[in-house]
Design an enzyme around this catalytic site. Structure first.
Site, PDB file in Angstrom:
ATOM      1  N   GLN A   1      10.287 -68.312 127.042  1.00 17.49           N
ATOM      2  CA  GLN A   1      11.555 -68.128 126.335  1.00 17.49           C
ATOM      3  C   GLN A   1      11.880 -69.361 125.487  1.00 17.49           C
ATOM      4  OE1 GLN A   1      13.754 -65.357 126.369  1.00 17.49           O
ATOM      5  NE2 GLN A   1      14.503 -66.532 124.642  1.00 17.49           N
TER       6      GLN A   1
ATOM      7  N   CYS B   1      19.130 -65.650 125.204  1.00 16.41           N
ATOM      8  CA  CYS B   1      17.773 -65.162 125.510  1.00 16.41           C
ATOM      9  C   CYS B   1      17.765 -63.659 125.751  1.00 16.41           C
ATOM     10  CB  CYS B   1      17.225 -65.902 126.714  1.00 16.41           C
ATOM     11  SG  CYS B   1      18.300 -65.803 128.153  1.00 16.41           S
TER      12      CYS B   1
ATOM     13  N   ARG C   1       6.356 -63.264 137.097  1.00 14.53           N
ATOM     14  CA  ARG C   1       7.820 -63.431 137.138  1.00 14.53           C
ATOM     15  C   ARG C   1       8.218 -63.317 138.596  1.00 14.53           C
ATOM     16  NH1 ARG C   1      12.451 -60.859 133.284  1.00 14.53           N
ATOM     17  NH2 ARG C   1      11.670 -62.599 132.057  1.00 14.53           N
TER      18      ARG C   1
ATOM     19  N   ARG D   1       9.466 -63.848 120.883  1.00 14.31           N
ATOM     20  CA  ARG D   1       8.737 -63.843 122.169  1.00 14.31           C
ATOM     21  C   ARG D   1       7.317 -63.353 121.933  1.00 14.31           C
ATOM     22  NH1 ARG D   1      11.511 -63.729 127.015  1.00 14.31           N
ATOM     23  NH2 ARG D   1       9.423 -63.919 127.893  1.00 14.31           N
TER      24      ARG D   1
ATOM     25  N   ASP E   1      23.683 -67.682 128.234  1.00 20.26           N
ATOM     26  CA  ASP E   1      22.790 -66.833 129.042  1.00 20.26           C
ATOM     27  C   ASP E   1      23.666 -66.062 130.031  1.00 20.26           C
ATOM     28  OD1 ASP E   1      20.634 -65.693 130.405  1.00 20.26           O
ATOM     29  OD2 ASP E   1      20.042 -67.541 131.425  1.00 20.26           O
TER      30      ASP E   1
ATOM     31  N   HIS F   1      11.767 -71.136 132.403  1.00 16.08           N
ATOM     32  CA  HIS F   1      11.419 -69.931 131.646  1.00 16.08           C
ATOM     33  C   HIS F   1      10.738 -70.403 130.348  1.00 16.08           C
ATOM     34  CE1 HIS F   1      11.266 -65.896 130.381  1.00 16.08           C
ATOM     35  NE2 HIS F   1      12.538 -65.621 130.168  1.00 16.08           N
TER      36      HIS F   1
HETATM   37  N1   CP Z   1      14.709 -62.957 127.835  1.00 19.60           N
HETATM   38  C1   CP Z   1      13.965 -62.308 128.743  1.00 19.60           C
HETATM   39  O1   CP Z   1      13.117 -62.898 129.435  1.00 19.60           O
HETATM   40  O2   CP Z   1      14.219 -60.977 128.803  1.00 19.60           O
HETATM   41  P1   CP Z   1      13.671 -59.952 129.881  1.00 19.60           P
HETATM   42  O3   CP Z   1      14.310 -60.292 131.186  1.00 19.60           O
HETATM   43  O4   CP Z   1      14.076 -58.606 129.359  1.00 19.60           O
HETATM   44  O5   CP Z   1      12.185 -60.092 129.958  1.00 19.60           O
HETATM   45  N1  NVA Z   2      18.812 -66.700 133.576  1.00 21.48           N
HETATM   46  C1  NVA Z   2      18.394 -65.349 133.361  1.00 21.48           C
HETATM   47  C2  NVA Z   2      17.397 -65.256 132.253  1.00 21.48           C
HETATM   48  C3  NVA Z   2      17.015 -63.863 131.873  1.00 21.48           C
HETATM   49  C4  NVA Z   2      15.964 -63.810 130.830  1.00 21.48           C
HETATM   50  C5  NVA Z   2      17.828 -64.771 134.637  1.00 21.48           C
HETATM   51  O1  NVA Z   2      17.175 -65.500 135.410  1.00 21.48           O
HETATM   52  O2  NVA Z   2      18.039 -63.601 134.884  1.00 21.48           O
END
Ligand code: CP
Ligand code: NVA
Length: 318
Positions: free
Chosen positions: A138, A274, A108, A302, A233, A135
């Site tokens: 997701q 999400c 990430r 997930r 989101d 992502h």
């Molecule tokens: N939806 C998602 O990726 O959540 P987190 O940021 O908690 O991993």
């Molecule tokens: N768009 C959001 C998604 C979180 C799962 C972010 O990047 O924080």
């Protein structure tokens, strides 16, 4: 390490074909119903996943760790702030070293270039756990959930509201394009919140073959018309400075998903997010805690879909 030519990565949903996505989703649904069957629980014996995190997470971290455990393997959580990655050591060197220890690398990160560098230098499959461009875990989970709730993808319209210059929006756009669906990307006309042209072009190209219609619209009610799925989101994605919050809330408030928006959609429309969610911002509490919301079923998936992604990439699905 000698580069394996058959090595596959998941950096964005279109790294897989529609048929592969459906194979993963169907396998996830099958495993979910029978998760303790011994044919699954020792599949990853002696296998290790390294998870590099440069941003916070609840769902991604916990579901990957639990998924590895359920398949008989092991996951290592590694916070980038504890590592030399990109500061004292190049991403290339970190990736090459890690590839000598583990069977998969998940990351990430902030920028798409970082995940691309990791994938280009890894001797093992790489999974993008979120960057600024995609992502995919997701969105595969979202489509598993849509299949469970709607039974089909055919003829569905998904409308995404709010900040559309966004990793989740982008992979939803690609996936709807690949699956021949309709998608309205509903955002202010200010380019700060609109999808990048590169992603719009990617989707146009895919839609030529699939007949999908992925549009950017600015009218909130037009977006809701005929929608089967309404998706929101966060307006404050990880890494957006706190100082920008006040302006973003003001700009995006007209695009909040509230009961008026839900009422303008189909009567059996479902609401997705999400997560993490902030009630009173991207959606009202009434919507996210209401009967059309499926956000916790979505969050659960997930776990199941990521187990299937791992097995697919390691060629251990059957
Ligand atoms: N939806 C998602 O990726 O959540 P987190 O940021 O908690 O991993
Ligand atoms: N768009 C959001 C998604 C979180 C799962 C972010 O990047 O924080």
């Amino acid at each position: 390490m000698v580069k394996n030519m058959a090595l596959r990565h998941l950096t964005k949903v279109t790294d897989f074909t529609r048929a592969e996505c459906e194979q993963i989703i169907d396998y996830a649904i099958q495993m979910k119903a029978d998760r303790w069957n011994p044919k699954y629980t020792s599949k990853l014996k002696n296998r290790t996943l390294l998870m590099l995190f440069a941003k916070p997470s609840l769902r991604t971290r916990v579901s990957f760790e639990t998924g590895m455990e359920q398949l008989g393997g092991h996951a290592i959580f590694y916070s980038v702030k504890d590592s030399p990655l990109g500061v004292k050591e190049t991403i290339e060197d970190t990736t090459k070293c890690a590839s000598r220890y583990v069977d998969m690398i998940a990351a990430r990160v902030f920028k798409r270039e970082e995940i691309q560098k990791i994938a280009a230098n890894a001797g093992v499959p790489v999974i993008n756990m979120l960057d600024d461009f995609a992502h995919p875990c997701q969105i595969l989970c979202d489509f598993q959930t849509i299949k469970e709730k709607k039974g089909t993808f055919d003829g569905l319209k998904l409308s995404f509201y709010g900040d559309c210059r966004n990793n989740v929006t982008y992979d939803l756009m690609r996936m709807c394009a690949m699956f021949g669906m309709k998608m309205d990307v509903v955002c202010p006309s200010d380019p700060e919140y609109a999808p990048e042209q590169e992603v719009i072009d990617e989707c146009k190209e895919i839609s030529k073959d699939t007949g999908a219609v992925v549009r950017v619209v600015h009218d909130v009610m037009e977006g809701a018309h005929d929608a089967d799925i309404i998706y929101a989101d966060s307006w404050m994605s990880y890494g957006i400075p706190k100082e920008e919050e006040e302006k973003r809330v003001k700009d995006l408030m007209p695009y909040q998903v509230n009961s008026k928006v839900m009422e303008a959609a189909k009567p059996d429309c479902i609401f997705m997010n999400c997560l993490p969610a902030k009630r009173g911002y991207e959606e009202t509490a009434e919507v996210i805690d209401g009967p059309q919301s499926i956000v916790f079923d979505q969050a659960e998936n997930r776990l199941h879909v990521q187990k299937a992604i791992i097995l697919f990439l390691l060629n251990l699905m059957n």
